[in-house]
Design an enzyme around this catalytic site. Structure first.
Site, PDB file in Angstrom:
ATOM      1  N   HIS A   1       8.507  -4.650   7.740  1.00 58.27           N
ATOM      2  CA  HIS A   1       9.394  -4.068   6.738  1.00 58.27           C
ATOM      3  C   HIS A   1      10.747  -3.879   7.540  1.00 58.27           C
ATOM      4  CE1 HIS A   1      10.451   0.107   4.671  1.00 58.27           C
ATOM      5  NE2 HIS A   1      11.430  -0.776   4.480  1.00 58.27           N
TER       6      HIS A   1
ATOM      7  N   PRO B   1       0.901  -1.291  -0.024  1.00 57.77           N
ATOM      8  CA  PRO B   1       0.006  -0.089  -0.113  1.00 57.77           C
ATOM      9  C   PRO B   1       1.154   1.204  -0.048  1.00 57.77           C
ATOM     10  CG  PRO B   1       0.125  -1.075   2.185  1.00 57.77           C
ATOM     11  CD  PRO B   1       0.734  -2.010   1.290  1.00 57.77           C
TER      12      PRO B   1
ATOM     13  N   GLY C   1      11.216  -5.105   1.738  1.00 60.91           N
ATOM     14  CA  GLY C   1      12.339  -4.175   1.627  1.00 60.91           C
ATOM     15  C   GLY C   1      13.267  -4.587   0.666  1.00 60.91           C
TER      16      GLY C   1
ATOM     17  N   CYS D   1       4.151   3.685   9.684  1.00 58.30           N
ATOM     18  CA  CYS D   1       4.266   4.644   8.739  1.00 58.30           C
ATOM     19  C   CYS D   1       4.892   5.812   9.575  1.00 58.30           C
ATOM     20  CB  CYS D   1       2.866   5.344   8.796  1.00 58.30           C
ATOM     21  SG  CYS D   1       2.707   7.174   8.180  1.00 58.30           S
TER      22      CYS D   1
END
Length: 605
Positions: free
Chosen positions: A420, A266, A453, A351
């Site tokens: 991530h 996303p 990643g 985020c």
């Protein structure tokens, strides 16, 4: 001689001296072409000014539909068709995407491709047969107007969420107080209205005149009957109140097995619906909408609900939400579960943006394990759609919390976890730590875990498969969307400039279909295409590379392509991206200026 951190380019393509004009020089080391600077770029270009068409130059929507404007003096748009046509300029093409696909274009006279669906009187033409046939493929509103109105007026009863909060001792008194105050206000108004009407009728019957009625009205206003709030807030008395509200629907429980599937990350701004369609055609198995804020979804903000739109080609589709407390995230989940057609709901816990982090959402939740666990448990309980979470290794290198979170969160009932391999502090300045992702997988077992990643080739994917169930691809898909095909076919694809231009043409068609064919839609399509180009130019063609594969952290030296178009497409100059967009969407306005939203370093160090 190749410097450390540079990609290996074949000698015949290297540029020793600037042989091209300054405005066309491919500069892969400076995405914004702003000259040398000692300050490291990071975050966003917050002071940029994106182009926006003035309201006075736009034709009123009512006139487009051949009706009278209901807003009258409040409407700031143009109401003169002839003046609008003289200013609109010539059509950008001979064929309207929406008219060809659906048999009707809702933009009528304002369409920049409108000559083939307007009659002599400038009225819109409609192919009824084609429109009926293709209606099932239209991307529809994600939220009905009726429900949007109820959300804005806070007339939606979140039954499952409130029941869960009550059973688990989660404080939601503010929510109930809002409902109670609205209910009491409505009831009080009804009681007063009935009393005034009765008093006025009695005054007329008794011949006392209006003065007596006015006196009784003042008395009723000064001493209104009030309900006992404490009685209403007692347990089990909400049946009377909730009947006044719209109650959300429930669905049957679903399960989801995503092991081995390729997941498109996303992506805020660039992960729009047209880009996702491109990736689906190149082999992406799972797609996910852009991050949407819980508060704005619950308030019925259509700009946020637009991020949840799904194209019919997206067979496995999820939405990503961002919140900072269990009450808001649970309500959002219940709302999406009731009103949307999605396959999973993902909570953003990665985020790094300051605006999100400072509100206690995104990666800030990684330092609040108990709260995060409570949020996900509530989301799973109130939703019939599978719930997942995407996170980082931690907020900083000295505080890696990913492994511990995986152990805790797998007990909440979530369907999968994405990790991530960087911290919030690192952003993109370090390579992803796949060894840490492997440890997270061990901690999360048996829950499905996706690694994320630096995947830019099928070799990178093959390496990651020894650590995880599958991968999520973000920047790699932006740089070369055909990475999904490369992984499935296990080969390097040498995509020529001609093929890449065709891909941009396809994005243009999808963008005009999604954002519209009027001037505003054309400029939105251009803007999002340019945002994508700020990543796309980093692709180094296979035929130019001396050593394969291209690594995501390697900066290419100055080089030229195998043809003029390829040279233009590898340029880091924003003006060159605008030139490419003009080939597809016509000339830009004279005052047009584009600066990419993303201002972070292009390459990891």
């Amino acid at each position: 001689m190749v410097r450390a951190g540079e990609a290996h380019i074949k000698e015949e393509f290297l540029i020793e001296k600037p042989i091209l004009p300054a405005e066309s020089l491919p500069d892969p080391r400076n995405a914004q072409n702003s000259g040398p600077s000692t300050k490291r770029k990071k975050g966003q270009n917050k002071k940029r000014r994106a182009y926006q068409q003035p309201a006075s130059q736009m034709l009123c929507q009512f006139l487009i539909k051949d009706s009278e404007c209901l807003l009258k003096e409040r409407c700031k748009k143009s109401h003169d068709k002839q003046e609008f046509l003289s200013r609109k300029g010539p059509d950008l093409g001979d064929e309207c995407v929406n008219f060809k696909l659906y048999g009707v274009c809702n933009y009528g006279i304002a369409c920049r491709f409108g000559s083939n669906h307007l009659d002599k009187d400038l009225s819109n033409i409609m192919d009824v047969e084609l429109n009926e046939k293709m209606k099932i493929y239209e991307v529809k509103r994600t939220l009905q107007k009726e429900i949007q109105s109820k959300l804005r007026s806070k007339h939606v009863w979140f039954k499952r969420s409130y029941q869960y909060f009550e059973e688990n001792g989660i404080d939601f008194s503010n929510e109930l107080q809002n409902h109670l105050s609205k209910f009491l206000t409505k009831r009080q108004k009804t009681v007063e209205s009935d009393r005034i009407l009765k008093t006025e009728n009695n005054s007329i019957v008794n011949g006392n005149g209006t003065d007596n009625a006015s006196l009784n009205r003042k008395e009723s206003n000064s001493t209104p009957e009030k309900e006992d709030v404490h009685k209403l807030t007692a347990k089990g008395v909400y049946d009377e109140i909730k009947d006044e509200y719209y109650c959300l629907k429930t669905k049957s429980k679903r399960t989801l097995d995503l092991r081995g599937k390729l997941f498109l990350s996303p992506l805020t701004t660039v992960g729009n619906l047209p880009f996702r369609r491109i990736c689906k055609e190149y082999g992406a198995d799972i797609t996910c909408g852009e991050m949407a804020l819980c508060e704005e979804l619950v308030q019925g903000q259509m700009s946020e609900w637009a991020l949840l739109k799904r194209h019919h080609t997206e067979d496995v589709f999820g939405v990503q939400i961002c919140g900072n407390n269990p009450v808001m995230t649970a309500k959002t989940c219940e709302l999406i579960n009731s009103e949307c057609d999605v396959d999973f709901i993902d909570l953003n816990v990665g985020c790094p943006i300051d605006l999100v982090f400072n509100r206690g959402a995104g990666s800030a939740l990684m330092d609040r394990a108990s709260k995060l666990e409570q949020m996900l448990t509530a989301m799973v309980q109130v939703s019939d759609i599978p719930v997942s979470v995407k996170m980082r290794m931690g907020t900083c290198e000295s505080k890696l919390t990913g492994i511990g979170l995986c152990e805790r969160l797998k007990k909440t009932g979530i369907s999968h976890i994405t990790v991530h391999g960087r911290t919030r502090q690192q952003r993109y300045t370090r390579l992803a730590d796949w060894e840490y992702i492997r440890k997270c997988k061990e901690a999360a077992d048996p829950v499905t875990l996706f690694g994320n990643g630096d995947i830019l080739s099928y070799e990178d994917y093959n390496m990651s498969q020894t650590f995880t169930d599958s991968v999520m691809i973000g920047r790699g898909a932006l740089i070369k969307p055909w990475i999904f095909s490369e992984i499935k076919e296990q080969k390097h694809m040498d995509v020529s400039s001609t093929e890449r231009v065709e891909m941009l043409k396809k994005f243009t068609r999808y963008g005009l279909e999604h954002w519209g064919t009027d001037t505003s839609g054309v400029e939105k399509t251009r803007r999002f295409m340019l945002e994508w180009m700020s990543f796309l130019y980093r692709y180094i063609p296979v035929g130019v590379l001396e050593v394969l594969p291209q690594k995501i952290n390697e900066r290419p030296p100055y080089y030229h392509g195998r043809d003029e178009t390829e040279t233009l497409m590898c340029s880091g100059n924003c003006e060159d991206w605008v030139k490419l967009s003009e080939l597809l969407l016509g000339k830009v306005p004279d005052d047009y200026n584009f600066i990419p939203k993303h201002a972070a370093n292009s390459y990891s160090k």
